[in-house]
Design a protein around this motif. Structure first.
Motif, PDB file in Angstrom:
ATOM      1  N   PHE A  14      -2.364  56.309  34.932  1.00  0.00           N
ATOM      2  CA  PHE A  14      -1.170  56.364  35.810  1.00  0.00           C
ATOM      3  C   PHE A  14      -1.522  55.448  36.988  1.00  0.00           C
ATOM      4  O   PHE A  14      -2.641  55.182  37.350  1.00  0.00           O
ATOM      5  CB  PHE A  14      -1.295  57.758  36.529  1.00  0.00           C
ATOM      6  CG  PHE A  14      -0.949  59.003  35.266  1.00  0.00           C
ATOM      7  CD1 PHE A  14       0.519  58.708  34.894  1.00  0.00           C
ATOM      8  CD2 PHE A  14      -1.648  59.964  35.013  1.00  0.00           C
ATOM      9  CE1 PHE A  14       0.776  59.737  33.938  1.00  0.00           C
ATOM     10  CE2 PHE A  14      -1.348  60.751  34.043  1.00  0.00           C
ATOM     11  CZ  PHE A  14      -0.239  60.704  33.629  1.00  0.00           C
ATOM     12  N   GLY A  15      -0.340  54.974  37.266  1.00  0.00           N
ATOM     13  CA  GLY A  15      -0.267  54.266  38.598  1.00  0.00           C
ATOM     14  C   GLY A  15       0.735  54.695  39.504  1.00  0.00           C
ATOM     15  O   GLY A  15       1.314  55.554  39.259  1.00  0.00           O
ATOM     16  N   ILE A  16       0.609  54.165  40.672  1.00  0.00           N
ATOM     17  CA  ILE A  16       1.457  54.721  41.664  1.00  0.00           C
ATOM     18  C   ILE A  16       2.933  54.209  41.400  1.00  0.00           C
ATOM     19  O   ILE A  16       3.700  55.071  41.744  1.00  0.00           O
ATOM     20  CB  ILE A  16       1.014  54.310  43.170  1.00  0.00           C
ATOM     21  CG1 ILE A  16      -0.079  54.806  43.701  1.00  0.00           C
ATOM     22  CG2 ILE A  16       2.150  54.549  44.181  1.00  0.00           C
ATOM     23  CD1 ILE A  16      -0.747  54.434  44.880  1.00  0.00           C
ATOM     24  N   LYS A  70     -12.676  53.070  45.265  1.00  0.00           N
ATOM     25  CA  LYS A  70     -11.966  54.523  44.748  1.00  0.00           C
ATOM     26  C   LYS A  70     -10.382  53.801  45.109  1.00  0.00           C
ATOM     27  O   LYS A  70     -10.267  54.067  46.210  1.00  0.00           O
ATOM     28  CB  LYS A  70     -12.519  55.514  45.496  1.00  0.00           C
ATOM     29  CG  LYS A  70     -12.317  56.863  44.592  1.00  0.00           C
ATOM     30  CD  LYS A  70     -13.057  58.083  45.085  1.00  0.00           C
ATOM     31  CE  LYS A  70     -12.291  59.374  44.573  1.00  0.00           C
ATOM     32  NZ  LYS A  70     -12.549  60.253  45.279  1.00  0.00           N
ATOM     33  N   ARG A  71      -9.723  53.560  44.203  1.00  0.00           N
ATOM     34  CA  ARG A  71      -8.388  53.119  44.520  1.00  0.00           C
ATOM     35  C   ARG A  71      -7.470  53.599  43.334  1.00  0.00           C
ATOM     36  O   ARG A  71      -7.915  53.469  42.277  1.00  0.00           O
ATOM     37  CB  ARG A  71      -8.327  51.774  44.525  1.00  0.00           C
ATOM     38  CG  ARG A  71      -8.669  51.199  46.068  1.00  0.00           C
ATOM     39  CD  ARG A  71      -8.068  49.822  46.292  1.00  0.00           C
ATOM     40  NE  ARG A  71      -6.940  49.560  46.674  1.00  0.00           N
ATOM     41  CZ  ARG A  71      -6.382  49.744  47.892  1.00  0.00           C
ATOM     42  NH1 ARG A  71      -7.322  50.198  48.754  1.00  0.00           N
ATOM     43  NH2 ARG A  71      -5.138  49.699  48.222  1.00  0.00           N
ATOM     44  N   TYR A  72      -6.278  54.263  43.633  1.00  0.00           N
ATOM     45  CA  TYR A  72      -5.285  54.180  42.631  1.00  0.00           C
ATOM     46  C   TYR A  72      -4.856  52.915  42.282  1.00  0.00           C
ATOM     47  O   TYR A  72      -4.705  51.960  43.000  1.00  0.00           O
ATOM     48  CB  TYR A  72      -4.159  55.106  43.396  1.00  0.00           C
ATOM     49  CG  TYR A  72      -4.346  56.544  43.363  1.00  0.00           C
ATOM     50  CD1 TYR A  72      -5.254  57.300  42.185  1.00  0.00           C
ATOM     51  CD2 TYR A  72      -4.325  57.304  44.333  1.00  0.00           C
ATOM     52  CE1 TYR A  72      -5.424  58.572  42.458  1.00  0.00           C
ATOM     53  CE2 TYR A  72      -4.565  58.592  44.457  1.00  0.00           C
ATOM     54  CZ  TYR A  72      -5.182  59.279  43.544  1.00  0.00           C
ATOM     55  OH  TYR A  72      -5.327  60.516  43.425  1.00  0.00           O
ATOM     56  N   TRP A  89      -5.723  59.121  36.146  1.00  0.00           N
ATOM     57  CA  TRP A  89      -5.525  58.404  37.092  1.00  0.00           C
ATOM     58  C   TRP A  89      -6.622  57.167  37.220  1.00  0.00           C
ATOM     59  O   TRP A  89      -6.747  56.311  38.101  1.00  0.00           O
ATOM     60  CB  TRP A  89      -5.609  59.083  38.282  1.00  0.00           C
ATOM     61  CG  TRP A  89      -4.248  59.699  38.572  1.00  0.00           C
ATOM     62  CD1 TRP A  89      -4.299  61.056  38.304  1.00  0.00           C
ATOM     63  CD2 TRP A  89      -3.018  59.281  39.243  1.00  0.00           C
ATOM     64  NE1 TRP A  89      -2.840  61.397  38.585  1.00  0.00           N
ATOM     65  CE2 TRP A  89      -2.233  60.430  39.316  1.00  0.00           C
ATOM     66  CE3 TRP A  89      -2.773  58.072  39.735  1.00  0.00           C
ATOM     67  CZ2 TRP A  89      -0.981  60.228  39.450  1.00  0.00           C
ATOM     68  CZ3 TRP A  89      -1.386  58.116  40.347  1.00  0.00           C
ATOM     69  CH2 TRP A  89      -0.547  59.093  40.095  1.00  0.00           C
ATOM     70  N   GLN A  96      -9.760  57.527  37.949  1.00  0.00           N
ATOM     71  CA  GLN A  96     -10.757  57.651  39.036  1.00  0.00           C
ATOM     72  C   GLN A  96     -11.830  58.775  38.578  1.00  0.00           C
ATOM     73  O   GLN A  96     -11.500  59.584  37.957  1.00  0.00           O
ATOM     74  CB  GLN A  96      -9.964  58.301  40.074  1.00  0.00           C
ATOM     75  CG  GLN A  96      -8.841  57.395  40.667  1.00  0.00           C
ATOM     76  CD  GLN A  96      -9.203  55.898  41.215  1.00  0.00           C
ATOM     77  OE1 GLN A  96     -10.255  55.970  41.596  1.00  0.00           O
ATOM     78  NE2 GLN A  96      -8.480  55.058  40.793  1.00  0.00           N
ATOM     79  N   LEU A 113     -17.077  58.361  48.693  1.00  0.00           N
ATOM     80  CA  LEU A 113     -16.591  57.434  49.433  1.00  0.00           C
ATOM     81  C   LEU A 113     -17.197  57.424  50.998  1.00  0.00           C
ATOM     82  O   LEU A 113     -17.497  56.377  51.514  1.00  0.00           O
ATOM     83  CB  LEU A 113     -14.892  57.236  49.304  1.00  0.00           C
ATOM     84  CG  LEU A 113     -14.463  56.028  49.573  1.00  0.00           C
ATOM     85  CD1 LEU A 113     -14.887  54.963  48.687  1.00  0.00           C
ATOM     86  CD2 LEU A 113     -13.029  56.211  49.753  1.00  0.00           C
TER      87      LEU A 113
END
Lengths: 326, 669
Positions: B232-234, B384-386, B590, B592, B599
């Protein structure tokens, strides 16, 4: 999501990445109908599914007349018998829940012990920045003490930190048996977590709830779901939770097509951090909003039929790193 | 007849009367108008003066305007005509007290109208995006066409050859020629299991993916194709297909790579190709399935391939629409300025064993991801990034990530597949025969010489002697093993065959969990037997020191015939299903890793080092400041930056945006 539309929205939930075992769907449906008839609920909703280390929890709620005010939450592990969720807890417990960062164990009687609270406070004094960050989210999560984050400036947050540190110290000094004080039953933790998630991420489309002139709230009978022109706007989605129920005092930010009987809830466009809602249209049909602050909380809507629902499927943990991730 | 006539007469009369009336009123009104207009100057006085005058004023209606207003309603019926009809009726019937029953008359007359407005048929304006459906349909159509063509060919073949007994056997062989080579995941079957496991694809997605995968088999470039999962992405979602190059294709790639890195201007042909590729590299590489589908010729050539022609030009032919970055492993080296960066692993080895194709929409083009570079994996571990859903999006993270989102995506895919692709123990074995090749390849790679050997490094093949594990045992993590080698701290897989595994175990295995390394104790684990391909799942731990995996039965009410699921806690969304001898895995999430606090700790470390972007993150954190506060904060930040004397110089000139921002402030003051 309403049990009545449960079957219709399973595909949408799958698209949204929610985990629902296929074999458990009929069981859940039947047991929820049973729950409804036993408690004389007006309608029953499957709230979500909380993943644990062993056996997962399923959470449901029902309401009699007021769809917002008097909701009763239930949880189950075997999907057959539903237990009522505890409803009263102390602020201390909510604080503790915020601190717990690991998964649910999967046993309602399991007692979680927070051992190193002192150590934690020590750590935070060492890195005040981290504390600020953490705190900001923590407060927002609470339902007891709603501090309006919008009013906080940089200095305010710092002062809050100092205070909480003091409190922590005094608490730890006062408590004779720290283990007892710093322990929480998983049942309570579940209830508090569910309430937190509910407060922050349960949304309904605008127009779904209708406030009658006498103050009662009903579901609008002919609401057909938002259409394609409306889903793009975050203002069309409203928080359900009680804390947002108060009319927001007519400021100048009232929407142009304000309708008092519909707009009595808070819309999600002011939520912090900005961008914590990710809304997309999947496979040309399902409109899905993910809440990134509580990963797993989704709002789904079938654009063709207008059926919609809210579902949570995750670990019951908050994503504190979110500001760095978007 | 007479009656009718009389009616008509009366009607005429009535109409006349009305007209007369109207005329008279008109006359009156015009009269009044003239009056009023003469008086208009004294309007005020008129308004204030007594009643009789007001009455006169009330007559001041432009009758034409009024009539027009009455006629304003569309359709054949409007107020004017309605009144006309009523008057007609009254004049015709001449009732005693027309005023009393006026409403009744109105109703009666109204009833005689045809109700056009009470038409319940809605005008059909639906918001469904039809283009999407058409496109998907087009895909199906093409697939159907192709199928028919194959059928035809098959039938032709059948007719040509007389001997029926041998023929069928041969036919089968030739028909299955492709499918024998290409292992395609049977998505329909597998999706059934996935659905039982709670994840799984909706029907429409599954159908399209299945079509795409079938189509990719026609390319003859891949050895195996499977659906990897969704991320999934934003903004958008990534669908990912995992493929493995076929030997011939791999060879070709390696040849181009090697020859280029050896002497760059030796062969013009390859050079051209690479230039072409480089130009494309800036854009992402696309496979336009639509184009592909519409050009039937290519499929014909694919059909000719069925006959067993192993033609080089057919491979080249497909390059027109699969533009691959053949040169990427050699371009990567000059691009990365610092020497410490490890070169990416070769195609077909380790983390680059498979190639990945992604798309946002299933019925559009699939984009090939470049092979992963070790430093990307290392950097991806720190952040850690979407995902946003746009491949070209730059990553603005704090421990900097040198690359855009497609690199990040590829790195995450590598991490996820290395740590979550699992199978029950003993279901697969390492292909021992080809083990020797591995070392040879790695040697040859260093010398940059031609590689024309078979490349099946550490390939897994299905163990034919295995027996299904009981469901009860499948729930136990110790009965599952990793299928892929782990990626070590440097971002490369341990290039060790099975023989060295026991040694490597203590060091490099489970490097995914290297953050919590102090907690680990692999040495004493007993399960390091031959069946544990790349490590037993029992060794995995998640953040809170519990097991990294959870075994679940799909239906607890019928344990015997239920599928067993293994769900990852480390990578939420990764899972594997097993039922009898069937097993498969997928990732829907996601992208992640689940790790609390991770983090923060990194952040704290970096901040201690004097992190210049700290203030940037704060502006994200907090609410809008007033202008004054903002100025103050900026000043404060500047002072601080001066004090800390920002950051290593190499950061300044690179793409690191956060740093750049502060620097500009700094220099301008």
């Amino acid at each position: 999501m309403d049990v009545k539309v449960f079957h219709c929205l399973i595909d949408a939930l799958k698209t949204a990445g929610c985990c629902l075992y296929k074999d458990s769907i009929p069981i859940l449906y039947n047991s929820l109908i049973k729950l409804q008839s036993e408690n004389h609920f007006h309608s029953v909703y499957l709230w979500g599914h909380i993943e644990t280390s062993s056996i997962d929890y399923y959470v449901a709620y029902g309401h009699q007349k007021d769809p917002i005010g008097d909701r009763t939450f239930f949880y189950t592990q075997d999907m057959l018998e539903w237990d009522i969720m505890p409803t009263d807890w102390s602020t201390l417990e909510t604080d503790m829940v915020r601190k717990i960062k690991n998964k649910f164990y999967g046993d309602p009687r399991h007692v979680e012990i927070i051992g190193n609270s002192n150590k934690k406070s020590h750590e935070t004094t060492e890195h005040p920045i981290a504390q600020n960050v953490e705190l900001k989210f923590d407060e927002e999560g609470g339902e007891e003490e709603i501090i309006n984050i919008n009013n906080l400036t940089y200095d305010d947050v710092v002062s809050v930190t100092a205070e909480t540190d003091e409190i922590m110290e005094t608490e730890s000094a006062l408590i004779g048996n720290p283990k007892l004080k710093h322990s929480i039953k998983e049942e309570d933790r579940l209830a508090i977590t569910v309430q937190m998630i509910e407060n922050e991420s349960h949304i309904v489309p605008r127009g779904f709830f209708y406030k009658l002139p006498n103050g009662n709230i009903t579901k609008a009978p002919y609401f057909k779901g938002l259409d394609h022109s409306e889903i793009g706007n975050e203002k069309n989605f409203l928080h359900v939770s009680q804390q947002y129920c108060q009319p927001k005092g007519l400021k100048n930010d009232v929407r142009p097509d304000y309708n008092g009987s519909i707009d009595f809830l808070q819309s999600i466009d002011k939520d912090v951090p900005k961008g914590c809602w990710a809304s997309r249209l999947f496979s040309n049909r399902y409109f899905i909003i993910h809440n990134l602050l509580w990963p797993g909380a989704v709002y789904v809507q079938d654009m063709n039929t207008g059926m919609h629902g809210y579902f949570y499927s995750g670990y019951g943990l908050k994503n504190l790193d979110l500001p760095f991730m978007i | 007849m007479e009656i009718v006539k009389s009616i008509l007469d009366t009607k005429k009369i009535s109409l006349k009367e009305i007209k007369d009336n109207v005329q008279t009123t008109e006359i009156i009104s015009s009269h009044n108008r003239s009056k009023v207009s003469s008086q208009s100057a004294q309007f005020k006085s008129l308004f204030t003066c007594g009643e009789p005058r007001l009455k006169e004023f009330q007559y001041d209606i432009n009758i034409n305007y009024a009539i027009a207003l009455l006629k304003k309603e569309d359709g054949n019926v409007n107020v004017y005509s309605h009144l006309q009809d009523i008057l007609d009726k009254i004049l015709l019937e001449r009732p005693k007290n027309p005023l009393k029953n006026f409403e009744k008359y109105s109703m009666m007359v109204k009833r005689t109208y045809i109700h056009n407005e009470a038409n319940f048929e809605r005008v059909f304006v639906d918001n469904i995006n039809r283009n999407y459906c058409f496109k998907s349909l087009q895909m199906h159509k093409c697939a159907m066409k192709k199928q028919l063509e194959q059928q035809k060919q098959y039938n032709n073949h059948k007719i040509n050859i007389r001997k029926p007994e041998i023929d069928q056997h041969e036919e089968k062989k030739s028909m299955n020629n492709i499918n024998d080579i290409v292992q395609v995941q049977n998505l329909c079957e597998v999706n059934y299991m996935f659905n039982k496991a709670g994840y799984g694809l909706p029907m429409d997605e599954a159908a399209l993916i299945y079509l795409t995968m079938n189509e990719m088999t026609q390319l003859n470039k891949f050895e195996s194709i499977r659906f990897w999962g969704k991320i999934f992405g934003i903004k958008k979602m990534y669908y990912i297909i995992e493929c493995k190059w076929s030997d011939a294709e791999l060879e070709r790639k390696l040849m181009t790579v090697n020859s280029v890195s050896h002497n760059s201007k030796s062969s013009k042909h390859i050079d051209n190709e690479i230039i072409y590729d480089n130009s494309l590299q800036q854009e992402s590489k696309l496979i336009d399935t639509d184009n592909a589908l519409n050009t039937e010729n290519e499929f014909e050539s694919a059909a000719s391939y069925i006959d067993g022609e192993m033609a080089e030009n057919s491979i080249n032919h497909y390059d027109s629409w699969i533009s691959l970055n053949d040169s990427d492993s050699c371009t990567a080296i000059p691009r990365s300025s610092s020497k410490t960066l490890l070169p990416p692993e070769m195609f077909g080895v380790g983390a680059n064993k498979n190639v990945y194709f992604v798309t946002n929409k299933l019925n559009t083009k699939w984009i090939e991801l470049e092979s992963v570079k070790p430093h990307h994996i290392v950097e991806a571990r720190k952040i850690k990034r979407y995902f946003t859903g746009k491949l070209k999006n730059p990553i603005n993270s704090f421990p900097k990530f040198d690359g855009s989102e497609n690199d990040y995506l590829r790195a995450q895919i590598a991490r996820i597949s290395s740590s979550t692709q699992i199978c029950p123990r003993g279901y697969y074995i390492i292909d021992e025969k080809d083990k020797a090749d591995l070392s040879r390849i790695s040697d040859k790679r260093s010398t940059n010489s031609f590689i024309s050997t078979k490349k099946k490094s550490g390939d897994l093949i299905f163990n034919k002697n295995t027996k299904p594990i009981s469901n009860n045992n499948l729930m136990n993590v110790n009965y599952w093993v990793h299928k892929n080698p782990h990626i070590d701290i440097n971002g490369v897989t341990c290039k060790l065959g099975f023989s060295n595994l026991s040694y490597s175990k203590q060091k490099e295995e489970n490097s995914e969990e290297f953050e919590e390394e102090d907690n680990l104790s692999y040495g004493e684990n007993i399960l390091n037997s031959k069946g544990d391909l790349y490590g037993n799942l029992g060794n995995d731990i998640s953040v809170d020191n519990t097991s990294g995996w959870k075994g679940v039965l799909c239906s607890p009410f019928d344990p015997r015939y239920s599928q067993a699921i293994m769900k990852s806690h480390v990578w939420p969304g990764a899972f594997a299903v097993a039922y009898n001898l069937q097993t498969d895995y997928m990732y829907i999430g996601w992208g992640q890793k689940h790790d609390s606090n991770m983090l923060y700790t990194i952040f704290m470390d970096e901040i201690k080092m004097g992190n210049p972007t700290r203030d940037d993150t704060f502006t994200v954190e907090f609410e809008e400041f007033t202008k004054k506060q903002k100025m103050e904060r900026e000043k404060y930040g500047l002072r601080k930056n001066k004090k800390y004397n920002p950051f290593p110089l190499q950061f300044n000139r690179t793409k690191y945006k956060g740093g750049e921002k502060v620097i500009t402030y700094y220099t301008y003051e």
